[in-house]
Motif scaffolding. Structure first.
Motif, PDB file in Angstrom:
ATOM      1  N   MET A   1       0.852  -1.198   0.000  1.00 27.35           N
ATOM      2  CA  MET A   1       0.000   0.000   0.000  1.00 27.35           C
ATOM      3  C   MET A   1       0.877   1.233   0.000  1.00 27.35           C
ATOM      4  SD  MET A   1      -3.382  -0.223   2.192  1.00 27.35           S
ATOM      5  CE  MET A   1      -4.638  -1.352   1.689  1.00 27.35           C
ATOM      6  N   PRO A   2       0.511   2.247  -0.817  1.00 29.17           N
ATOM      7  CA  PRO A   2       1.380   3.416  -0.930  1.00 29.17           C
ATOM      8  C   PRO A   2       1.225   4.401   0.235  1.00 29.17           C
ATOM      9  CG  PRO A   2      -0.488   3.608  -2.403  1.00 29.17           C
ATOM     10  CD  PRO A   2      -0.591   2.277  -1.762  1.00 29.17           C
ATOM     11  N   LEU A   3       0.366   4.077   1.220  1.00 30.06           N
ATOM     12  CA  LEU A   3       0.144   5.006   2.329  1.00 30.06           C
ATOM     13  C   LEU A   3       1.008   4.590   3.514  1.00 30.06           C
ATOM     14  CD1 LEU A   3      -1.854   7.410   2.632  1.00 30.06           C
ATOM     15  CD2 LEU A   3      -3.273   5.898   3.985  1.00 30.06           C
ATOM     16  N   ARG A   4       1.865   5.528   3.960  1.00 30.79           N
ATOM     17  CA  ARG A   4       2.716   5.246   5.115  1.00 30.79           C
ATOM     18  C   ARG A   4       2.138   5.988   6.316  1.00 30.79           C
ATOM     19  NH1 ARG A   4       8.951   6.898   5.794  1.00 30.79           N
ATOM     20  NH2 ARG A   4       9.330   5.689   7.656  1.00 30.79           N
ATOM     21  N   GLN A  34      -5.306  -2.664  12.102  1.00 27.64           N
ATOM     22  CA  GLN A  34      -5.093  -2.826  10.656  1.00 27.64           C
ATOM     23  C   GLN A  34      -4.432  -1.586  10.048  1.00 27.64           C
ATOM     24  OE1 GLN A  34      -8.406  -4.313   8.274  1.00 27.64           O
ATOM     25  NE2 GLN A  34      -9.083  -5.567   9.967  1.00 27.64           N
ATOM     26  N   ILE A  35      -4.813  -0.427  10.537  1.00 26.03           N
ATOM     27  CA  ILE A  35      -4.200   0.810  10.019  1.00 26.03           C
ATOM     28  C   ILE A  35      -2.722   0.837  10.401  1.00 26.03           C
ATOM     29  CG2 ILE A  35      -4.167   3.332  10.158  1.00 26.03           C
ATOM     30  CD1 ILE A  35      -7.196   3.231  10.645  1.00 26.03           C
ATOM     31  N   GLU A  36      -2.427   0.513  11.646  1.00 28.07           N
ATOM     32  CA  GLU A  36      -1.034   0.551  12.120  1.00 28.07           C
ATOM     33  C   GLU A  36      -0.171  -0.463  11.365  1.00 28.07           C
ATOM     34  OE1 GLU A  36      -0.968   0.090  16.369  1.00 28.07           O
ATOM     35  OE2 GLU A  36      -1.850   2.062  16.703  1.00 28.07           O
ATOM     36  N   ARG A  37      -0.752  -1.598  11.007  1.00 27.46           N
ATOM     37  CA  ARG A  37       0.004  -2.625  10.275  1.00 27.46           C
ATOM     38  C   ARG A  37       0.137  -2.274   8.802  1.00 27.46           C
ATOM     39  NH1 ARG A  37      -3.557  -6.718  12.709  1.00 27.46           N
ATOM     40  NH2 ARG A  37      -4.378  -6.997  10.610  1.00 27.46           N
ATOM     41  N   GLY A  38      -0.605  -1.277   8.367  1.00 28.75           N
ATOM     42  CA  GLY A  38      -0.578  -0.914   6.954  1.00 28.75           C
ATOM     43  C   GLY A  38      -1.494  -1.768   6.103  1.00 28.75           C
ATOM     44  N   ASP A  39      -2.379  -2.534   6.756  1.00 25.15           N
ATOM     45  CA  ASP A  39      -3.281  -3.408   6.006  1.00 25.15           C
ATOM     46  C   ASP A  39      -4.540  -2.684   5.553  1.00 25.15           C
ATOM     47  OD1 ASP A  39      -2.567  -6.386   7.997  1.00 25.15           O
ATOM     48  OD2 ASP A  39      -1.626  -5.556   6.197  1.00 25.15           O
ATOM     49  N   TYR A  40      -4.758  -1.485   6.073  1.00 21.75           N
ATOM     50  CA  TYR A  40      -5.972  -0.756   5.716  1.00 21.75           C
ATOM     51  C   TYR A  40      -5.686   0.738   5.643  1.00 21.75           C
ATOM     52  CZ  TYR A  40     -10.695   1.117   5.987  1.00 21.75           C
ATOM     53  OH  TYR A  40     -11.856   1.812   5.727  1.00 21.75           O
ATOM     54  N   SER A  41      -6.185   1.366   4.581  1.00 16.61           N
ATOM     55  CA  SER A  41      -6.069   2.829   4.477  1.00 16.61           C
ATOM     56  C   SER A  41      -7.393   3.423   4.927  1.00 16.61           C
ATOM     57  CB  SER A  41      -5.806   3.238   3.027  1.00 16.61           C
ATOM     58  OG  SER A  41      -4.561   2.752   2.609  1.00 16.61           O
ATOM     59  N   PRO A  42      -7.384   4.286   5.957  1.00 18.68           N
ATOM     60  CA  PRO A  42      -8.653   4.799   6.475  1.00 18.68           C
ATOM     61  C   PRO A  42      -9.334   5.728   5.480  1.00 18.68           C
ATOM     62  CG  PRO A  42      -6.811   5.965   7.453  1.00 18.68           C
ATOM     63  CD  PRO A  42      -6.229   4.881   6.608  1.00 18.68           C
ATOM     64  N   SER A  43     -10.626   5.884   5.660  1.00 18.67           N
ATOM     65  CA  SER A  43     -11.369   6.845   4.845  1.00 18.67           C
ATOM     66  C   SER A  43     -10.941   8.253   5.259  1.00 18.67           C
ATOM     67  CB  SER A  43     -12.873   6.680   5.082  1.00 18.67           C
ATOM     68  OG  SER A  43     -13.164   6.985   6.432  1.00 18.67           O
ATOM     69  N   CYS A  54      -5.235  13.193  17.792  1.00 17.11           N
ATOM     70  CA  CYS A  54      -3.792  13.277  18.051  1.00 17.11           C
ATOM     71  C   CYS A  54      -3.300  14.718  18.067  1.00 17.11           C
ATOM     72  CB  CYS A  54      -3.014  12.489  16.994  1.00 17.11           C
ATOM     73  SG  CYS A  54      -3.381  10.732  17.010  1.00 17.11           S
ATOM     74  N   GLU A  55      -4.190  15.633  17.699  1.00 18.78           N
ATOM     75  CA  GLU A  55      -3.878  17.074  17.688  1.00 18.78           C
ATOM     76  C   GLU A  55      -2.724  17.405  16.748  1.00 18.78           C
ATOM     77  OE1 GLU A  55      -3.394  18.074  21.812  1.00 18.78           O
ATOM     78  OE2 GLU A  55      -5.558  18.120  22.154  1.00 18.78           O
ATOM     79  N   VAL A  56      -2.748  16.757  15.593  1.00 20.77           N
ATOM     80  CA  VAL A  56      -1.764  17.049  14.539  1.00 20.77           C
ATOM     81  C   VAL A  56      -2.527  17.098  13.226  1.00 20.77           C
ATOM     82  CG1 VAL A  56       0.213  16.009  15.721  1.00 20.77           C
ATOM     83  CG2 VAL A  56      -1.209  14.606  14.238  1.00 20.77           C
ATOM     84  N   SER A  57      -1.802  17.404  12.138  1.00 20.27           N
ATOM     85  CA  SER A  57      -2.481  17.397  10.833  1.00 20.27           C
ATOM     86  C   SER A  57      -2.484  15.968  10.278  1.00 20.27           C
ATOM     87  CB  SER A  57      -1.769  18.335   9.858  1.00 20.27           C
ATOM     88  OG  SER A  57      -0.506  17.799   9.536  1.00 20.27           O
ATOM     89  N   VAL A  58      -3.357  15.744   9.288  1.00 18.14           N
ATOM     90  CA  VAL A  58      -3.460  14.411   8.670  1.00 18.14           C
ATOM     91  C   VAL A  58      -2.123  14.020   8.041  1.00 18.14           C
ATOM     92  CG1 VAL A  58      -4.579  13.077   6.847  1.00 18.14           C
ATOM     93  CG2 VAL A  58      -5.947  14.619   8.250  1.00 18.14           C
ATOM     94  N   GLU A  59      -1.466  15.014   7.418  1.00 20.76           N
ATOM     95  CA  GLU A  59      -0.198  14.731   6.731  1.00 20.76           C
ATOM     96  C   GLU A  59       0.913  14.329   7.710  1.00 20.76           C
ATOM     97  OE1 GLU A  59      -2.677  17.179   4.128  1.00 20.76           O
ATOM     98  OE2 GLU A  59      -2.019  17.462   6.199  1.00 20.76           O
ATOM     99  N   ASP A  60       0.781  14.703   8.964  1.00 23.33           N
ATOM    100  CA  ASP A  60       1.795  14.291   9.955  1.00 23.33           C
ATOM    101  C   ASP A  60       1.683  12.793  10.232  1.00 23.33           C
ATOM    102  OD1 ASP A  60       1.473  17.367  11.868  1.00 23.33           O
ATOM    103  OD2 ASP A  60       2.907  16.790  10.300  1.00 23.33           O
ATOM    104  N   ILE A  61       0.470  12.276  10.169  1.00 23.09           N
ATOM    105  CA  ILE A  61       0.250  10.854  10.490  1.00 23.09           C
ATOM    106  C   ILE A  61       0.341   9.986   9.240  1.00 23.09           C
ATOM    107  CG2 ILE A  61      -1.303   9.164  11.544  1.00 23.09           C
ATOM    108  CD1 ILE A  61      -2.619  11.406  13.072  1.00 23.09           C
ATOM    109  N   PHE A  62      -0.278  10.458   8.151  1.00 24.86           N
ATOM    110  CA  PHE A  62      -0.338   9.635   6.934  1.00 24.86           C
ATOM    111  C   PHE A  62       0.420  10.306   5.813  1.00 24.86           C
ATOM    112  CE2 PHE A  62      -3.320   6.752   8.732  1.00 24.86           C
ATOM    113  CZ  PHE A  62      -4.185   7.496   9.511  1.00 24.86           C
ATOM    114  N   GLN A  63       1.330   9.552   5.188  1.00 21.64           N
ATOM    115  CA  GLN A  63       2.066  10.087   4.038  1.00 21.64           C
ATOM    116  C   GLN A  63       1.874   9.172   2.842  1.00 21.64           C
ATOM    117  OE1 GLN A  63       5.228  10.104   6.625  1.00 21.64           O
ATOM    118  NE2 GLN A  63       4.120  11.813   7.518  1.00 21.64           N
TER     119      GLN A  63
END
Lengths: 66, 261
Positions: A1-4, A34-43, A54-63
């Motif tokens: 999956m291309p989402l880190r 599943q998200i942490e394992r990289g098996d699922y990309s959240p909506s 988490c009080e951060v931006s989406v781009e900080d968590i998902f790249q």
């Protein structure tokens, strides 16, 4: 999956387990796992909820990686 | 020639080769069935009695083994869950993953029970038509009927226990296994990732069913010619194939319905 993602790091910083994280964002422990394992990309809505908790931006968590 | 045209040509060539292989395979299969001496079911009563006893005891044995296996796995998983905490993420994932195994075994047992029970009854009817003394099969009949009921009960209990364990691990899950609305309640209590996994699994099942229906049609057609099994198996297989394809396509059409029509 291309989402880190760095969800586990932010969750550990918050000091919550997967079940508690799931309760905070309105989803299940299994989905967080599943998200942490990289098996699922959240909506988009779930990603935004996670970022808000988490009080951060989406781009900080998902790249997106090519 | 462009890349896409080359790719299309390659696909068409492979398709034609597979069709030709099917024609050749069909020709030789037909030739074999036409010329070979296909053995028919034995008419020897004592052999039939042995088969009947073997079927009954085999049926019982399979259920006992499967039941014991599932019970052991269930208690192992429950013990593991009770000894871990919510922070043992890897362990919880393992428990949920391994929890699928007793569900698979019990589902296979449920279908096998239907098959073996039907096979047993067929053998009893066949032996009766040959004039065998069915009274001698009393024990086998008792074992088979008892096993059929036992099989139904233990599968229900095991699956109920596994669902209950899953609900303890994931309290947001809803549904009781005896409720006819169980599947609807369960899927409504699943979140996006779990629904996605269910839908992907359902699509895999759809593809497998279609392949099985195609293979089933070929087998039932050949059996109709070689063993005079009649039209019913062919009709049933094609009916299931039609239901499978139509239900998928109608559901897909609903999702593609335009908003302003």
């Amino acid at each position: 999956m291309p989402l880190r993602n760095h969800l586990k790091e932010y969750r550990v910083k918050l000091g919550v387990n997967q079940q508690q994280m799931g309760a905070l964002v309105g989803t299940s422990r299994q989905t967080i796992s599943q998200i942490e394992r990289g098996d699922y990309s959240p909506s988009v809505s779930l990603a935004l909820k996670i970022a808000k908790v988490c009080e951060v931006s989406v781009e900080d968590i998902f790249q997106y990686e090519e | 020639m462009s890349d896409s045209k080359k790719k299309t040509l390659k696909i068409v060539i492979i398709f034609v080769l597979v069709l030709l292989a099917c024609f050749v395979g069909g020709y030789f299969t037909g030739k074999f069935l036409g010329e070979a001496h296909i053995p028919s079911m034995t008419k020897d009563v004592s052999t039939l009695m042995t088969i009947i006893k073997g079927t009954a005891f085999g049926f019982c044995g399979i259920n006992i083994v499967a039941c014991v296996l599932c019970i052991c796995m269930y208690y192992q998983l429950k013990k593991k869950w009770k000894s871990c905490t919510l922070d043992d993420e890897g362990v919880l994932d393992q428990i949920e993953y391994k929890g699928n195994i007793p569900m698979i075994i019990s589902s296979i047992a449920l279908v096998l029970n239907m098959l073996l029970f039907t096979v047993f009854i067929w053998f009893i009817e066949y032996a009766d038509k040959l004039g065998a003394d069915i009274i001698n099969c009393k024990l086998s009949v008792l074992i088979t009927f008892a096993t059929y009921i036992f099989g139904f009960v233990w599968v229900l209990i095991i699956q109920g226990r596994m669902v209950a364990l899953e609900k303890k691990m994931n309290p947001e899950k809803k549904g009781h296994i005896l409720d006819f609305k169980f599947e609807k309640d369960w899927i409504n209590s699943c979140d996006e990732a779990q629904k996605g996994a269910i839908y992907r699994s359902a699509y895999s099942a759809f593809k497998a069913t279609n392949f099985a229906c195609l293979a089933g049609w070929v087998v039932s057609f050949l059996c109709m010619l070689a063993f005079d099994t009649g039209l019913l198996p062919v009709i049933l297989v094609t009916a299931i194939y039609l239901i499978s394809i139509l239900s998928f396509q109608i559901a897909a059409m609903k999702f593609e319905r335009p908003v302003n029509n």
